[in-house]
Design a protein around this motif. Structure first.
Motif, PDB file in Angstrom:
ATOM      1  N   ASP A  15       0.824  -1.198   0.000  1.00 55.64           N
ATOM      2  CA  ASP A  15       0.000   0.000   0.000  1.00 55.64           C
ATOM      3  C   ASP A  15       0.868   1.262   0.000  1.00 55.64           C
ATOM      4  OD1 ASP A  15      -2.368  -1.366  -0.015  1.00 55.64           O
ATOM      5  OD2 ASP A  15      -2.573  -1.403   2.168  1.00 55.64           O
ATOM      6  N   LEU A  16       1.959   1.226   0.776  1.00 55.99           N
ATOM      7  CA  LEU A  16       2.852   2.373   0.850  1.00 55.99           C
ATOM      8  C   LEU A  16       3.489   2.631  -0.508  1.00 55.99           C
ATOM      9  CD1 LEU A  16       4.140   4.533   2.595  1.00 55.99           C
ATOM     10  CD2 LEU A  16       5.962   2.902   3.158  1.00 55.99           C
ATOM     11  N   PHE A  17       3.843   1.548  -1.195  1.00 59.72           N
ATOM     12  CA  PHE A  17       4.428   1.668  -2.533  1.00 59.72           C
ATOM     13  C   PHE A  17       3.457   2.371  -3.481  1.00 59.72           C
ATOM     14  CE2 PHE A  17       4.993  -0.129  -6.821  1.00 59.72           C
ATOM     15  CZ  PHE A  17       6.295   0.296  -7.079  1.00 59.72           C
ATOM     16  N   LEU A  18       2.184   2.132  -3.283  1.00 61.04           N
ATOM     17  CA  LEU A  18       1.153   2.745  -4.122  1.00 61.04           C
ATOM     18  C   LEU A  18       0.683   4.088  -3.566  1.00 61.04           C
ATOM     19  CD1 LEU A  18      -1.069  -0.380  -4.913  1.00 61.04           C
ATOM     20  CD2 LEU A  18       0.578   0.726  -6.430  1.00 61.04           C
ATOM     21  N   ASN A  19       1.438   4.638  -2.583  1.00 61.23           N
ATOM     22  CA  ASN A  19       1.057   5.892  -1.936  1.00 61.23           C
ATOM     23  C   ASN A  19      -0.338   5.799  -1.314  1.00 61.23           C
ATOM     24  OD1 ASN A  19       3.449   7.306  -2.627  1.00 61.23           O
ATOM     25  ND2 ASN A  19       2.662   7.598  -4.711  1.00 61.23           N
ATOM     26  N   ARG A  20      -0.662   4.638  -0.771  1.00 60.00           N
ATOM     27  CA  ARG A  20      -1.975   4.439  -0.166  1.00 60.00           C
ATOM     28  C   ARG A  20      -1.813   3.763   1.183  1.00 60.00           C
ATOM     29  NH1 ARG A  20      -6.210   0.680  -0.764  1.00 60.00           N
ATOM     30  NH2 ARG A  20      -5.034  -0.542  -2.258  1.00 60.00           N
ATOM     31  N   MET A  21      -1.043   4.385   2.062  1.00 58.65           N
ATOM     32  CA  MET A  21      -0.865   3.855   3.404  1.00 58.65           C
ATOM     33  C   MET A  21      -2.205   3.852   4.117  1.00 58.65           C
ATOM     34  SD  MET A  21       1.554   2.659   5.319  1.00 58.65           S
ATOM     35  CE  MET A  21       1.879   2.274   7.031  1.00 58.65           C
ATOM     36  N   PRO A  22      -2.587   2.723   4.740  1.00 54.88           N
ATOM     37  CA  PRO A  22      -3.878   2.677   5.441  1.00 54.88           C
ATOM     38  C   PRO A  22      -3.985   3.769   6.509  1.00 54.88           C
ATOM     39  CG  PRO A  22      -2.951   0.474   5.235  1.00 54.88           C
ATOM     40  CD  PRO A  22      -1.886   1.426   4.793  1.00 54.88           C
ATOM     41  N   VAL A  23      -5.155   4.335   6.634  1.00 53.80           N
ATOM     42  CA  VAL A  23      -5.432   5.357   7.643  1.00 53.80           C
ATOM     43  C   VAL A  23      -5.991   4.670   8.876  1.00 53.80           C
ATOM     44  CG1 VAL A  23      -6.779   7.418   8.191  1.00 53.80           C
ATOM     45  CG2 VAL A  23      -5.901   7.081   5.857  1.00 53.80           C
ATOM     46  N   TRP A  24      -5.264   4.751   9.983  1.00 53.81           N
ATOM     47  CA  TRP A  24      -5.704   4.107  11.211  1.00 53.81           C
ATOM     48  C   TRP A  24      -6.723   4.990  11.926  1.00 53.81           C
ATOM     49  CZ3 TRP A  24      -6.601   0.022  13.866  1.00 53.81           C
ATOM     50  CH2 TRP A  24      -6.784   0.078  15.260  1.00 53.81           C
ATOM     51  N   VAL A  25      -7.863   4.410  12.272  1.00 54.96           N
ATOM     52  CA  VAL A  25      -8.918   5.111  12.999  1.00 54.96           C
ATOM     53  C   VAL A  25      -8.934   4.576  14.426  1.00 54.96           C
ATOM     54  CG1 VAL A  25     -11.377   5.613  13.141  1.00 54.96           C
ATOM     55  CG2 VAL A  25     -10.281   5.386  10.896  1.00 54.96           C
ATOM     56  N   ASP A  26      -8.616   5.445  15.378  1.00 58.58           N
ATOM     57  CA  ASP A  26      -8.594   5.030  16.782  1.00 58.58           C
ATOM     58  C   ASP A  26     -10.009   5.077  17.349  1.00 58.58           C
ATOM     59  OD1 ASP A  26      -7.728   4.299  19.315  1.00 58.58           O
ATOM     60  OD2 ASP A  26      -7.409   6.381  19.919  1.00 58.58           O
ATOM     61  N   GLY A  27     -10.812   4.153  16.877  1.00 64.55           N
ATOM     62  CA  GLY A  27     -12.211   4.127  17.279  1.00 64.55           C
ATOM     63  C   GLY A  27     -13.013   3.318  16.278  1.00 64.55           C
ATOM     64  N   TYR A 127     -12.886  -8.150   7.442  1.00 66.06           N
ATOM     65  CA  TYR A 127     -12.165  -8.262   8.706  1.00 66.06           C
ATOM     66  C   TYR A 127     -10.859  -9.000   8.476  1.00 66.06           C
ATOM     67  CZ  TYR A 127     -11.187  -9.116  13.632  1.00 66.06           C
ATOM     68  OH  TYR A 127     -10.603  -9.148  14.874  1.00 66.06           O
ATOM     69  N   ASP A 128      -9.736  -8.371   8.833  1.00 62.44           N
ATOM     70  CA  ASP A 128      -8.410  -8.968   8.739  1.00 62.44           C
ATOM     71  C   ASP A 128      -8.138  -9.703  10.057  1.00 62.44           C
ATOM     72  OD1 ASP A 128      -5.674  -9.523   8.771  1.00 62.44           O
ATOM     73  OD2 ASP A 128      -5.162  -7.699   7.668  1.00 62.44           O
ATOM     74  N   ARG A 129      -8.256 -11.008  10.035  1.00 64.14           N
ATOM     75  CA  ARG A 129      -8.126 -11.789  11.278  1.00 64.14           C
ATOM     76  C   ARG A 129      -6.698 -11.810  11.798  1.00 64.14           C
ATOM     77  NH1 ARG A 129     -12.786 -13.754  12.489  1.00 64.14           N
ATOM     78  NH2 ARG A 129     -14.374 -14.049  10.874  1.00 64.14           N
ATOM     79  N   ASP A 130      -5.740 -11.690  10.925  1.00 60.29           N
ATOM     80  CA  ASP A 130      -4.345 -11.671  11.387  1.00 60.29           C
ATOM     81  C   ASP A 130      -4.050 -10.408  12.195  1.00 60.29           C
ATOM     82  OD1 ASP A 130      -3.751 -14.117  10.207  1.00 60.29           O
ATOM     83  OD2 ASP A 130      -3.235 -13.190   8.286  1.00 60.29           O
ATOM     84  N   ALA A 131      -4.500  -9.275  11.661  1.00 59.17           N
ATOM     85  CA  ALA A 131      -4.236  -8.002  12.332  1.00 59.17           C
ATOM     86  C   ALA A 131      -5.319  -7.630  13.332  1.00 59.17           C
ATOM     87  CB  ALA A 131      -4.111  -6.891  11.286  1.00 59.17           C
ATOM     88  N   GLU A 132      -6.442  -8.345  13.281  1.00 61.04           N
ATOM     89  CA  GLU A 132      -7.594  -8.064  14.145  1.00 61.04           C
ATOM     90  C   GLU A 132      -8.112  -6.644  13.956  1.00 61.04           C
ATOM     91  OE1 GLU A 132      -6.353  -9.021  18.115  1.00 61.04           O
ATOM     92  OE2 GLU A 132      -6.719 -11.164  17.837  1.00 61.04           O
ATOM     93  N   VAL A 133      -8.241  -6.261  12.692  1.00 63.77           N
ATOM     94  CA  VAL A 133      -8.788  -4.949  12.351  1.00 63.77           C
ATOM     95  C   VAL A 133      -9.726  -5.092  11.153  1.00 63.77           C
ATOM     96  CG1 VAL A 133      -6.781  -3.665  13.178  1.00 63.77           C
ATOM     97  CG2 VAL A 133      -6.895  -4.370  10.779  1.00 63.77           C
ATOM     98  N   TRP A 134     -10.593  -4.094  11.010  1.00 65.38           N
ATOM     99  CA  TRP A 134     -11.433  -3.996   9.829  1.00 65.38           C
ATOM    100  C   TRP A 134     -10.732  -3.142   8.792  1.00 65.38           C
ATOM    101  CZ3 TRP A 134     -15.733  -6.673   8.767  1.00 65.38           C
ATOM    102  CH2 TRP A 134     -16.334  -7.360   9.837  1.00 65.38           C
ATOM    103  N   GLU A 150      -8.727   5.156  -0.973  1.00 61.77           N
ATOM    104  CA  GLU A 150      -8.285   5.214   0.421  1.00 61.77           C
ATOM    105  C   GLU A 150      -8.604   3.897   1.111  1.00 61.77           C
ATOM    106  OE1 GLU A 150      -6.001   6.940   2.229  1.00 61.77           O
ATOM    107  OE2 GLU A 150      -7.144   8.783   1.949  1.00 61.77           O
ATOM    108  N   GLU A 151      -7.790   3.563   2.119  1.00 63.58           N
ATOM    109  CA  GLU A 151      -8.105   2.419   2.970  1.00 63.58           C
ATOM    110  C   GLU A 151      -8.037   2.866   4.427  1.00 63.58           C
ATOM    111  OE1 GLU A 151      -6.991  -1.910   2.482  1.00 63.58           O
ATOM    112  OE2 GLU A 151      -5.647  -1.381   4.129  1.00 63.58           O
ATOM    113  N   TYR A 152      -9.106   2.525   5.176  1.00 62.41           N
ATOM    114  CA  TYR A 152      -9.159   2.812   6.598  1.00 62.41           C
ATOM    115  C   TYR A 152      -9.106   1.505   7.366  1.00 62.41           C
ATOM    116  CZ  TYR A 152     -11.006   7.304   4.965  1.00 62.41           C
ATOM    117  OH  TYR A 152     -11.182   8.504   4.330  1.00 62.41           O
ATOM    118  N   THR A 153      -8.468   1.542   8.526  1.00 60.57           N
ATOM    119  CA  THR A 153      -8.458   0.372   9.404  1.00 60.57           C
ATOM    120  C   THR A 153      -8.904   0.799  10.791  1.00 60.57           C
ATOM    121  OG1 THR A 153      -6.122   0.703   9.989  1.00 60.57           O
ATOM    122  CG2 THR A 153      -6.596  -0.777   8.134  1.00 60.57           C
ATOM    123  N   ALA A 154      -9.656  -0.081  11.443  1.00 61.90           N
ATOM    124  CA  ALA A 154     -10.157   0.222  12.783  1.00 61.90           C
ATOM    125  C   ALA A 154     -10.557  -1.069  13.478  1.00 61.90           C
ATOM    126  CB  ALA A 154     -11.344   1.174  12.709  1.00 61.90           C
TER     127      ALA A 154
END
Length: 422
Positions: A15-27, A127-134, A150-154
């Motif tokens: 994702d970083l290579f594609l300039n699309r680093m996931p956006v972490w949502v603390d919530g 749901y990413d079970r390895d990372a335990e995030v959506w 864009e990609e969001y994770t939470a």
């Protein structure tokens, strides 16, 4: 620290290579900025839990703003439709109109400082079970951000995309050949352009009934297709909302007796509606609402227009012709316009992946209301219990309290970890 697996770290690098680093949502990530999504965001904020609202349209409450007719009012009293933590203005009437409700939504957003990500359409979520995030992937289609990905994770994902996310258009033979105006009811505004014209309204839910009434009031010549059994009730009983009367009756009497009383009063006030083309289902109105979420029609004057002959009730349509329709009884008639009041559907199956255990194929939680708001792995649904705005508000409160407990526990664990390292 998040425990991402090697596979997840590899995905992040890609994702970083594609300039699309996931956006972490603390919530929580909330999909949909209609009344349900905003109610949940406000309840979370009140609990101290952050969230983001993702909305595909350019505004809040887009269904109310763009897909409703001008004369629309709430069909039940305002006290049953207000969102959590903020009542309607005292100056509002018992049944607020379309613009008043939109003004209320705007005021609600300002009051809680809700700032949705507009013009951002969710393409997929899983749901990413390895990372335990959506992981929620979106595309922004705006003047300045055309096709931005864009990609969001939470930790938490809240589905608030609504029961009415997509229109339902039936596929009738002859639709391409029909030369009159053909539209879904979501495009109808008022009857000013149909004065003196013959208009067929297909579907006799609350929208279809009220559009037929609006057409009659504009001196059009409307006909109404009644496609199946349906309950028709007066909007008020002895000057009080039928809905509030039903709620009070059910606190004292069983559902079957409540239904009998409602139907009996309807017979006294509206007469035998079967004489006008409305056959009642075997189940009572409240029983049917509880079982499958089917809302009874709350009559605001359409039945009287049918009795007076200003609205004609016709059978089911089998096909369209060049200048009209063919009915199931074999007869045909010409119409200047056909309005399809054929409803809406959830769009959840299109973008939410791998959650067949919680959601049915039609995009609604499998567990009946009021227990359909919570899934597994931090997945929630609000406003999908077929209980209207009142049910959505209950969902929002339950979800916010449930997430608050987990959020505070995680914060406490992280604080302990940080103190140990220091």
């Amino acid at each position: 620290m998040l425990g991402f697996s090697s596979e997840s770290r590899g995905k992040e690098a890609h994702d970083l290579f594609l300039n699309r680093m996931p956006v972490w949502v603390d919530g929580a990530i909330i999909v949909g900025a209609g009344p349900s999504g905003m109610a949940t965001a406000a309840c979370l904020k009140e609990k101290g839990v952050p969230s983001i609202l993702i909305e595909k349209a350019e505004c809040i409450g887009s269904l109310w703003k763009h897909r409703t007719y001008d004369r629309l009012h709430l069909h039940i009293p305002k006290e049953f439709c207000e969102l959590p933590l903020m009542p309607f203005p005292a100056s509002y009437p018992t049944y607020p109109n379309r613009q008043q409700f939109l003004d209320y939504l705007e005021a609600y957003a300002r009051h809680f400082d809700l700032q949705p990500h507009f013009n951002e359409s969710v393409q997929s979520a899983h749901y990413d079970r390895d990372a335990e995030v959506w992981r929620v992937n979106t595309v922004t289609c705006g003047k300045s951000n055309s096709n931005k990905v864009e990609e969001y994770t939470a930790r938490w994902l809240i589905v608030a995309s609504g029961e009415n996310a997509e229109i339902v258009m039936p596929k009738l033979p002859g639709m391409k050949e029909y030369q009159g105006d053909l539209m879904h009811s979501s495009m109808y505004k008022n009857g000013s352009e149909y004065v003196g014209k013959k208009v067929l309204v297909v579907g006799c839910g609350n929208s279809g009934m009220e559009i037929a009434l609006d057409l009659a009031n504009f001196n059009a010549k409307p006909s109404l297709v009644v496609r199946g059994p349906v309950h028709v009730l007066p909007r008020e009983i002895f000057g009080r909302s039928t809905f509030s009367v039903a709620v009070k009756l059910m606190r004292t009497f069983p559902v079957w007796l409540t239904d009998w009383l409602l139907v009996f009063y309807t017979w006294l006030t509206l007469g035998n509606v079967a004489n006008y083309g409305f056959n009642r289902p075997k189940e009572g109105p409240m029983e049917l609402k509880h079982k499958v979420g089917k809302t009874p029609i709350l009559d605001v004057g359409t039945v009287n227009k049918i009795k007076s002959g200003h609205i004609k009730v016709v059978p089911r349509v089998t096909s369209l012709t060049n200048n009209g329709v063919r009915f199931e009884n074999g007869l045909t008639d010409s119409y200047d316009a056909v309005i399809l009041a054929t409803g809406y559907r959830s769009n959840v199956p299109r973008w939410l992946k791998g959650e067949e255990k919680f959601f049915s194929v039609d995009g609604f939680p499998k567990r009946p209301s009021p227990n359909g708001w919570k899934g597994d792995d931090g997945l929630y649904a609000v406003g999908l219990g077929r209980k209207g705005l009142l049910g959505a508000s209950m969902d929002a409160r339950n979800i916010a309290e449930d997430i608050r407990k987990s959020y505070e526990s995680r914060q406490l664990a992280e604080d302990r970890c940080g103190n140990h390292i220091r």
